[in-house]
Scaffold this active site. Structure first.
Site, short mmCIF file in Angstrom:
data_model
loop_
_atom_site.label_atom_id
_atom_site.label_comp_id
_atom_site.label_asym_id
_atom_site.label_seq_id
_atom_site.Cartn_x
_atom_site.Cartn_y
_atom_site.Cartn_z
N ASP A 18 3.10 -6.49 3.29
CA ASP A 18 2.73 -5.38 4.17
C ASP A 18 3.03 -5.76 5.62
O ASP A 18 2.23 -5.56 6.52
CB ASP A 18 1.24 -5.05 3.99
CG ASP A 18 0.80 -3.88 4.86
OD1 ASP A 18 1.67 -3.11 5.30
OD2 ASP A 18 -0.42 -3.75 5.12
N HIS B 136 0.83 -1.22 0.00
CA HIS B 136 0.00 0.00 0.00
C HIS B 136 0.85 1.26 0.00
O HIS B 136 1.83 1.37 0.73
CB HIS B 136 -1.04 0.00 1.11
CG HIS B 136 -0.54 -0.01 2.51
ND1 HIS B 136 -0.20 1.15 3.17
CD2 HIS B 136 -0.34 -1.01 3.39
CE1 HIS B 136 0.19 0.84 4.40
NE2 HIS B 136 0.12 -0.47 4.56
N GLU C 45 -5.02 1.74 2.49
CA GLU C 45 -5.08 0.53 3.33
C GLU C 45 -5.32 0.91 4.78
O GLU C 45 -6.04 0.23 5.49
CB GLU C 45 -3.77 -0.26 3.20
CG GLU C 45 -3.81 -1.67 3.81
CD GLU C 45 -3.48 -1.74 5.30
OE1 GLU C 45 -3.80 -2.74 5.93
OE2 GLU C 45 -2.91 -0.77 5.84
N GLU C 46 -4.72 2.02 5.21
CA GLU C 46 -4.71 2.31 6.64
C GLU C 46 -6.06 2.70 7.21
O GLU C 46 -6.39 2.31 8.33
CB GLU C 46 -3.68 3.42 6.95
CG GLU C 46 -2.23 3.01 6.71
CD GLU C 46 -1.73 1.89 7.64
OE1 GLU C 46 -2.52 1.35 8.41
OE2 GLU C 46 -0.55 1.54 7.54
N HIS D 151 2.99 2.32 12.92
CA HIS D 151 2.07 3.44 13.18
C HIS D 151 2.62 4.49 14.14
O HIS D 151 1.85 5.12 14.86
CB HIS D 151 0.72 2.93 13.73
CG HIS D 151 -0.02 2.04 12.78
ND1 HIS D 151 -1.26 1.52 13.06
CD2 HIS D 151 0.28 1.59 11.54
CE1 HIS D 151 -1.68 0.78 12.05
NE2 HIS D 151 -0.75 0.80 11.12
N ASP E 61 5.93 0.32 7.17
CA ASP E 61 4.48 0.22 6.90
C ASP E 61 4.05 1.36 5.99
O ASP E 61 3.63 2.39 6.46
CB ASP E 61 3.71 0.23 8.23
CG ASP E 61 2.23 -0.07 8.04
OD1 ASP E 61 1.85 -0.57 6.97
OD2 ASP E 61 1.46 0.22 8.97
#
Lengths: 458, 458
Positions: free
Chosen positions: B354, B280, B326-327, B424, B292
């Protein structure tokens, strides 16, 4: 009961027994995992070793502190016995921070270097000379003595990119560091600079042991960071005659008495058969000796703690050895083997953990490849905790001397892509160790000790 | 020639053919390894994506920049075609840096928080209220509405230590983050604080998507660092009535048109059969989206570059998809599947990368475990590059919707112990990616695409 029926029953009984044994082994290793991930002390021990004691080169006061600390920690595990094994070790001292620069187009450009371990110092005012860059000894030997005389030899062969393992890349390049000063002195050079042994491209010079031969002069030798090695190479392309200056006041002091730290749990059924696990308590004098080999040290302590904490009584004797002087002399490993031989001890196997606290990956049994199938079930038992293969690549600097006494030499090989990023640098610090990865290593090592002590070797 | 001899010859021929095919596959994958480790661009591409573009949440100008950059990079690989696939995405904005403190014994003690993605803001002056700490929804539901009304609910269930994989620990705790605000609002709470989803014990709060239900009020929700979660828990033990203040002015803006980026190399023999690889392109809005999923993005680009650079002509169509959103919405994955269905495309398999740019470890094929033996030879072919197992744990958020179209869903699972340390957070930056580990991932993904496109599925 017919003979046939009887032998079928015997066979069934045997299969059941083997299956039960494997189930039991699997359960014990799971308990080991849970104990280490619930009550584990390896990470906090590593924090103490790195932050409160720090770098601990053989013969130094901090090496002595580490030895006393480890002795105490092993006592606390309630091992059956813990002792110190005296051994004389070299005492090399770096002295002041090294200085280096190159003079390019009349400008001084700083270079990040550090003295190689065991190196002599430069004269008080340093040395300044032209530079001969070579990739290997063949290239150096092909030069005329005249062109090398009075110069600094710069060994610049990089870690090859297209090899799978860092350890293999190290093996393909490290002779520049270990033998470079001898080869350079043969040709009349007055100093040596070696590109650091790493895939990383950064500003940390990597120290490591070098050596001399009495028949040639001992010339000062240092490592240069990979980033600065590239800069120096480029500069030499532009200005072949440029000069480099470096200064270091390291020196070899008289030998010092030091110790291996040994602890054991006596086997209940075959106490004379020893299964040993070793790491080295000394480190280089820069950084904190975290991955090299603080992680190995705390894993060793953790295995004994775990056996005792879970109340696992091994059938064979489990022994943990924290060797002194792996980095610049191997005196601890040699002494341990010498005493074992004198005492007619029987080491069934010796495992070494000295490749960093990374996630477990491979275990190497130094035996013919075609016999490894016998250990497939162990591979399966350890696979959940990261073991991809048990392969034939056994080895270890400290345990090596036990080979000729008949011990199976076993190398523990965690994932190795990052080990040489930190190895022998200021950057080998606690912060680069991941708690869980370290713990998985402890699980695998404890599991392996258990499997050998329980089942013997096949 | 007798019939028997003939069938033996045919059998021999078949075996030879199979062996030859495997030898060819092994050689091609070795070439892939050498190409990537000699001319690889994934690491420098990642540097650009992280340092020049940086965090790139859906709908933001930097997401748009990343899309245009990736489009250009895929063009440069000389893929047969590269296109953008329009899709409307949510546009959530964090706004100013969040603030939080607890008041303990009349002293304000700062807490490290960040708003959860999709959360509403607090009123302009923040909220201040007593705190109800719970470990799970059951515990919350057991409380009286009265005791929760007007309070902040603090979900503090930690990552369990004794699970093998980070992803499993995440699965066991993440409902606090994703559904916590709904559950808390049901009971009349006015805000939510969630312990960050990680094994690490540090000061980085971890954002991540949360959601609301129309039937309950949307209340502001934030993550708190694990270190501060422990501090808050201890403080609540001492002073159950203490109040916490937090302020965040995040908001959901109107939807924005964005794009998936798609590139393909047409298959020479079965062009209608697509083998897809996805990552992503969006990331969270803090840090740099390195692991990520910057690493997945550059690995996708690298696979196409490698096919083209080595001149490998795949038999089936290789397609790379860089999904947007995606998130916090999955709009890209859903749109891609919708269009594939409309166009009656046949996806043989879809792979997702991912889970970070760490050393390859497992590949998950979403199929019954007992069929996996058919892929044992692929496991062996990829083992030198880090693949321990091909197991049944296939999956992937973006590729999931292709499952009902018959695609085999394949998850790429690098070593996962550290992924959630960075996930994140502000700390998900380029510096935590190791070049060689990233490259090994590219080798395995390219090898897997090649194996499927060459051999189909068994």
């Amino acid at each position: 009961m017919s003979k046939n029926v009887k032998s079928i029953l015997v066979a069934l009984l045997l299969i059941t027994k083997v299956t039960q044994a494997q189930q039991r082994d699997s359960i014990v290793i799971k308990q080991v995992f849970q104990e280490i991930f619930t009550n584990g002390q390896s990470y906090s021990n590593l924090h103490y070793l790195c932050k409160e004691i720090g770098a601990r080169i053989s013969g130094s006061p901090s090496a002595e502190k580490a030895i006393q600390w480890a002795f105490q920690k092993l006592k606390e595990t309630r091992a059956d016995s813990v002792w110190l094994q005296p051994v004389m070790v070299p005492h090399w001292q770096r002295g002041d921070k090294e200085e280096a620069y190159m003079i390019l187009q009349n400008k001084k450009i700083k270079l990040a270097i550090c003295a190689l371990g065991n190196s002599v110092g430069t004269p008080v005012n340093g040395i300044k000379a032209g530079v001969i860059e070579v990739k290997n000894f063949e290239e150096l030997r092909a030069k005329s003595n005249e062109s090398v005389r009075g110069k600094i030899v710069f060994f610049s062969r990089p870690f090859p990119d297209t090899v799978l393992f860092g350890g293999v890349a190290y093996g393909m390049t490290v002779n520049q560091r270990s033998m470079g000063p001898i080869e350079a002195a043969k040709k009349g050079a007055i100093g040596v600079i070696v590109r650091s042994m790493t895939h990383a491209h950064d500003h940390f010079p990597h120290t490591g042991a070098t050596q001399y031969k009495d028949s040639f002069p001992s010339i000062p030798a240092c490592a240069i960071s990979t980033a600065d090695a590239s800069i120096l190479s480029s500069a030499l392309q532009k200005e072949a005659q440029l000069e480099v200056y470096f200064k270091q006041n390291c020196q070899m002091l008289p030998e010092v008495e030091s110790y291996n730290v040994v602890a054991e749990i006596k086997g209940s059924e075959k106490p004379a058969e020893i299964v040993a696990l070793g790491a080295h308590i000394d480190s280089w004098d820069i950084g904190e000796g975290a991955h090299d080999d603080g992680t190995g040290v705390v894993q060793c302590i953790e295995t004994i703690r775990t056996f005792k904490s879970l109340g696992i009584q091994p059938k064979r004797t489990i022994r943990v050895v924290l060797f002194i002087n792996e980095e610049n002399g191997l005196k601890g490993g040699l002494k341990y083997a010498e005493i074992a031989e004198k005492n007619k001890e029987k080491h069934l196997a010796a495992i070494e953990t000295d490749a960093g606290g990374f996630m477990p990956r491979h275990i190497g049994f130094a035996m013919p490849k075609e016999q490894l199938f016998k250990y497939k079930k162990w591979e399966n038992l350890l696979a959940p905790y990261g073991v991809q293969t048990i392969d034939e690549n056994g080895g270890g600097a400290d345990i090596g001397p036990l080979k000729k006494q008949g011990a199976l030499i076993i190398g523990f090989h965690p994932d190795g892509q990052k080990y040489f990023d930190y190895h022998h640098t200021e950057n080998d610090v606690f912060e680069h160790v991941n708690k869980r990865e370290l713990q998985f290593g402890s699980v695998v090592l404890t599991g392996l000790l258990y499997l050998i002590s329980e089942n013997g070797l096949y």
